[in-house]
Every structure is written in structure tokens, then in C-alpha cells.
Motif scaffolding. Structure first.
Motif, PDB file in Angstrom:
ATOM      1  N   TRP A  66     -22.390   4.451 -24.114  1.00  0.00           N
ATOM      2  CA  TRP A  66     -23.131   3.529 -24.967  1.00  0.00           C
ATOM      3  C   TRP A  66     -24.247   2.826 -24.192  1.00  0.00           C
ATOM      4  O   TRP A  66     -25.068   2.151 -24.774  1.00  0.00           O
ATOM      5  CB  TRP A  66     -22.189   2.486 -25.579  1.00  0.00           C
ATOM      6  CG  TRP A  66     -21.478   1.657 -24.558  1.00  0.00           C
ATOM      7  CD1 TRP A  66     -21.904   0.463 -24.040  1.00  0.00           C
ATOM      8  CD2 TRP A  66     -20.255   1.964 -23.910  1.00  0.00           C
ATOM      9  NE1 TRP A  66     -21.005   0.009 -23.103  1.00  0.00           N
ATOM     10  CE2 TRP A  66     -19.974   0.909 -23.009  1.00  0.00           C
ATOM     11  CE3 TRP A  66     -19.350   3.011 -23.988  1.00  0.00           C
ATOM     12  CZ2 TRP A  66     -18.846   0.883 -22.205  1.00  0.00           C
ATOM     13  CZ3 TRP A  66     -18.222   2.976 -23.182  1.00  0.00           C
ATOM     14  CH2 TRP A  66     -17.979   1.932 -22.317  1.00  0.00           C
ATOM     15  N   ARG A  67     -24.283   3.044 -22.876  1.00  0.00           N
ATOM     16  CA  ARG A  67     -25.318   2.447 -22.044  1.00  0.00           C
ATOM     17  C   ARG A  67     -26.375   3.497 -21.712  1.00  0.00           C
ATOM     18  O   ARG A  67     -26.099   4.683 -21.660  1.00  0.00           O
ATOM     19  CB  ARG A  67     -24.735   1.911 -20.734  1.00  0.00           C
ATOM     20  CG  ARG A  67     -23.810   0.746 -20.932  1.00  0.00           C
ATOM     21  CD  ARG A  67     -23.376   0.203 -19.599  1.00  0.00           C
ATOM     22  NE  ARG A  67     -22.352  -0.812 -19.764  1.00  0.00           N
ATOM     23  CZ  ARG A  67     -21.623  -1.280 -18.773  1.00  0.00           C
ATOM     24  NH1 ARG A  67     -21.788  -0.822 -17.544  1.00  0.00           N
ATOM     25  NH2 ARG A  67     -20.710  -2.190 -18.991  1.00  0.00           N
ATOM     26  N   SER A  68     -27.540   3.034 -21.417  1.00  0.00           N
ATOM     27  CA  SER A  68     -28.639   3.913 -21.051  1.00  0.00           C
ATOM     28  C   SER A  68     -28.294   4.687 -19.786  1.00  0.00           C
ATOM     29  O   SER A  68     -27.845   4.108 -18.795  1.00  0.00           O
ATOM     30  CB  SER A  68     -29.900   3.075 -20.817  1.00  0.00           C
ATOM     31  OG  SER A  68     -30.955   3.882 -20.363  1.00  0.00           O
ATOM     32  N   GLY A  69     -28.446   5.988 -19.837  1.00  0.00           N
ATOM     33  CA  GLY A  69     -28.189   6.841 -18.682  1.00  0.00           C
ATOM     34  C   GLY A  69     -26.750   7.276 -18.522  1.00  0.00           C
ATOM     35  O   GLY A  69     -26.423   7.971 -17.574  1.00  0.00           O
ATOM     36  N   ASP A  70     -25.857   6.857 -19.410  1.00  0.00           N
ATOM     37  CA  ASP A  70     -24.433   7.235 -19.370  1.00  0.00           C
ATOM     38  C   ASP A  70     -23.816   7.032 -17.978  1.00  0.00           C
ATOM     39  O   ASP A  70     -23.305   7.969 -17.360  1.00  0.00           O
ATOM     40  CB  ASP A  70     -24.241   8.691 -19.798  1.00  0.00           C
ATOM     41  CG  ASP A  70     -24.670   8.954 -21.226  1.00  0.00           C
ATOM     42  OD1 ASP A  70     -24.717   8.002 -22.024  1.00  0.00           O
ATOM     43  OD2 ASP A  70     -24.944  10.118 -21.544  1.00  0.00           O
ATOM     44  N   PRO A  71     -23.836   5.790 -17.461  1.00  0.00           N
ATOM     45  CA  PRO A  71     -23.321   5.576 -16.103  1.00  0.00           C
ATOM     46  C   PRO A  71     -21.793   5.680 -16.022  1.00  0.00           C
ATOM     47  O   PRO A  71     -21.076   5.405 -16.983  1.00  0.00           O
ATOM     48  CB  PRO A  71     -23.770   4.144 -15.793  1.00  0.00           C
ATOM     49  CG  PRO A  71     -23.780   3.472 -17.135  1.00  0.00           C
ATOM     50  CD  PRO A  71     -24.276   4.542 -18.090  1.00  0.00           C
ATOM     51  N   VAL A  72     -21.311   6.073 -14.851  1.00  0.00           N
ATOM     52  CA  VAL A  72     -19.875   6.038 -14.560  1.00  0.00           C
ATOM     53  C   VAL A  72     -19.545   4.582 -14.219  1.00  0.00           C
ATOM     54  O   VAL A  72     -20.192   3.975 -13.360  1.00  0.00           O
ATOM     55  CB  VAL A  72     -19.523   6.953 -13.370  1.00  0.00           C
ATOM     56  CG1 VAL A  72     -18.061   6.796 -12.973  1.00  0.00           C
ATOM     57  CG2 VAL A  72     -19.845   8.398 -13.694  1.00  0.00           C
ATOM     58  N   ILE A  73     -18.532   4.014 -14.909  1.00  0.00           N
ATOM     59  CA  ILE A  73     -18.161   2.627 -14.649  1.00  0.00           C
ATOM     60  C   ILE A  73     -16.749   2.502 -14.038  1.00  0.00           C
ATOM     61  O   ILE A  73     -16.360   1.427 -13.608  1.00  0.00           O
ATOM     62  CB  ILE A  73     -18.272   1.763 -15.913  1.00  0.00           C
ATOM     63  CG1 ILE A  73     -17.411   2.327 -17.041  1.00  0.00           C
ATOM     64  CG2 ILE A  73     -19.741   1.619 -16.333  1.00  0.00           C
ATOM     65  CD1 ILE A  73     -17.304   1.417 -18.265  1.00  0.00           C
ATOM     66  N   HIS A  74     -16.014   3.599 -14.032  1.00  0.00           N
ATOM     67  CA  HIS A  74     -14.663   3.591 -13.455  1.00  0.00           C
ATOM     68  C   HIS A  74     -14.341   5.022 -13.017  1.00  0.00           C
ATOM     69  O   HIS A  74     -14.498   5.954 -13.793  1.00  0.00           O
ATOM     70  CB  HIS A  74     -13.660   3.113 -14.504  1.00  0.00           C
ATOM     71  CG  HIS A  74     -12.280   2.883 -13.967  1.00  0.00           C
ATOM     72  ND1 HIS A  74     -11.358   3.891 -13.855  1.00  0.00           N
ATOM     73  CD2 HIS A  74     -11.680   1.767 -13.514  1.00  0.00           C
ATOM     74  CE1 HIS A  74     -10.234   3.388 -13.365  1.00  0.00           C
ATOM     75  NE2 HIS A  74     -10.404   2.100 -13.144  1.00  0.00           N
TER      76      HIS A  74
END
Length: 83
Positions: A66-74
Motif C-alpha cells: 500500500w506504500r509507494s515502491g512496495d517496501p519490505v517492512i518486516h
């Protein structure tokens, strides 16, 4: 194991040893998951380099699509310590 990895330059936020499998589960994230982190396969490579006797079992990324760039957060790395 978390402190041991930290001294070897692999800073996990949490490491748990699963009794039934004797596998370690290392978790990598920024508190509140507010910042992108490296993907799990990168962390797995670092663990393998720091602990040559480690055997990587599995990796998993939580992606913030849902964030720009589809970052890995975990990122999660499951490994066992072989001798």
C-alpha cells in the motif's frame, strides 16, 4: 543468539529458538515498521556469512504494497545452527 548475531554485525530485533524444531527465527524490522529494510534473503546471506555453520531453512518478507515502491517492512529468517 540475538546478542551473538549482533556482535557479528547482524542486528536482528528479535531471535527466538523454537523448542520443537530447534530452529532459530530471526526477525528484522524498524519499530512501528515505518522504514523500509533489506529483504529476508539479504539477511539470510549475512547470517550465513557471519555463522558459516548456520543452515538457512526459510525466509519471508512482509511487503507494504500500500506504500509507494512496495517496501519490505518486516523480514524473517529461519535457520538452524549445525555443528
Amino acid at each position: 543468539m540475538r546478542r551473538h548475531l549482533d556482535t557479528l554485525g547482524v542486528s536482528a530485533q528479535k531471535v527466538v529458538l523454537k523448542r520443537e524444531t530447534h530452529h532459530y527465527v530471526a526477525e528484522f524490522f524498524v519499530p512501528e515498521m515505518s522504514t523500509a529494510i533489506d529483504p529476508a534473503h539479504d539477511w539470510a546471506k549475512r547470517i550465513q556469512q557471519a555463522l558459516p555453520s548456520a543452515h538457512i531453512i526459510d525466509t519471508h518478507d512482509t511487503v507494504a504494497d500500500w506504500r509507494s515502491g512496495d517496501p519490505v517492512i518486516h523480514a524473517t529468517v529461519v535457520f538452524e545452527q549445525t555443528h
